[in-house]
Scaffold this active site. Sequence first.
Site: not given
Lengths: 299, 299
Positions: B81, B162, B167-171
């Site tokens: 997905h 924002g 965000h480097p890990t949370a997108g």
Amino acid sequence: MKLIESVPNFSEGRREEVVREIVDEASKYSNIKVLDWSMDYDHNRSVVTLVGEPEPLINALFDMTKKASELIDLRDHNGEHPRMGATDVIPLIPVMNTKMDECVELSKILGKRIAEELKIPVYLYEKSATKPERENLSNIRKGQFEGFFEKIKNPDWVPDFGPAEVHPTAGVTAVGAREYLIAFNVNLGTDRLEVAEKIARAVRHISGGFRYVKALGIELKDKGIVQVTMNLTNYKKSPIFRVFEVIKREAQRYGVPVLNSEIVGMVPLKAIVQTMAWYLQLDDFKEDRVIEKKILDTF
Amino acid sequence: MKLIESVPNFSEGRREEVVREIVDEASKYSNIKVLDWSMDYDHNRSVVTLVGEPEPLINALFDMTKKASELIDLRDHNGEHPRMGATDVIPLIPVMNTKMDECVELSKILGKRIAEELKIPVYLYEKSATKPERENLSNIRKGQFEGFFEKIKNPDWVPDFGPAEVHPTAGVTAVGAREYLIAFNVNLGTDRLEVAEKIARAVRHISGGFRYVKALGIELKDKGIVQVTMNLTNYKKSPIFRVFEVIKREAQRYGVPVLNSEIVGMVPLKAIVQTMAWYLQLDDFKEDRVIEKKILDTF
């Protein structure tokens, strides 16, 4: 959450302050909701509709009965509607997550308490009746307050709870479990009363129709049309949709259109879900699929 | 009582303990009800359905988003997905006593808070969208997590809240208000797939049908029949009963019976009342006539 409805009838329809005091007995319970109350001057009678969880509901009904016995004196009472008690009748109706059996049990608990603490003889009626001739409320009420001083001495009419002695001012009270009653009217695009009357005869129990349908054909003179006015006394067994479809078909037979219909007052969710499920041919849809019901169940 | 539903999607469909921790963030609110949650291994994605009053719901959704940002690292994520964030999308849906406008306002409050406190860029979509090209979620998601490091520099894709920095890990996350979606399927008494396909084309928006209907014809091989499977994306404007009646009529045209139908998952009371009112020709019946709704309104 379990919900039970009750529609107690009190023999006071003229002194508003008295009815208010009785209703206030229910309002003081935070978990009881008074949906409606109304007075009828000619009947000299009031009807209160309340819903709540079983235990507080029974307590509220007891408090209302006690208050009515303090404020109403049947020796001074006259009105068009037959009556036998200050609190004339208390039906208990399963609405949500409750079965008829529970309401029958509760009617006995409430009846016993009214008899013991208030010295008012109690008769169980409808689904709670202990004899077939006590199922029908009007059978019990025959003779009314004035006649009960004799009637209660008859061995066939020993009360289910309490002394075989009529309360001198508050009379006797009937308590019983019954199904939810839906008042349903269908308006026809004609002024011919005989069409509404023929259709009423086709659907009502007494003349060969559905078992739990009472119906009459009436004129709505201000609108120039006629109406089939009905009480569905058990919507689970004689459901709204089936009655409506037969009425539509009968109206067709007379070349008359169904203009619209109306449900008077409140309806339990079950009746609505049942109607949708039938029309949409949903084989597997129950009330717990309704978001609002799911939320209620968390309380 | 006001009720809003949300169906947040998280980019984790394999580690059950992670999804449980995210769901627990909602469960700790006593006035939020988690109706359902499910994981999909191939999609590597989970979907949670919760309902509650506006303020606690927004707080719960924030806590879930925070937890997801701590436990999910999109650099390690793969699945069928498409996705762009640890918390991929948060829809807010008016269910009871709330209007779309309120959900739009709430989506902005939630989006702002996610951006400010978690440093995750937020895009408003559907009814909350600030530009037409952001209404459609798949438009926003194009390029996915990996592509967003470039896409976010494009002036057309400056986030609504924002920093213009993924965000480097949370997108990045999409938040928006939308209508309740009803999944509705109708089963036909034939094994001819082309009949289901023709009927799907007749009712779906893309090929000339109802504006808020998506539909496909599919085979149910184990039952030897075919089905018209649908999403109704706005049951208020393209209502179930009208879609169903057209399907019945189309099926007749091909000499095929409608066997039954099904609604998948939960339904808001409004959709059920609307269906009953149409079939019974009730001109004047709203949800507040349902006993259970009246009780909910007292909370």
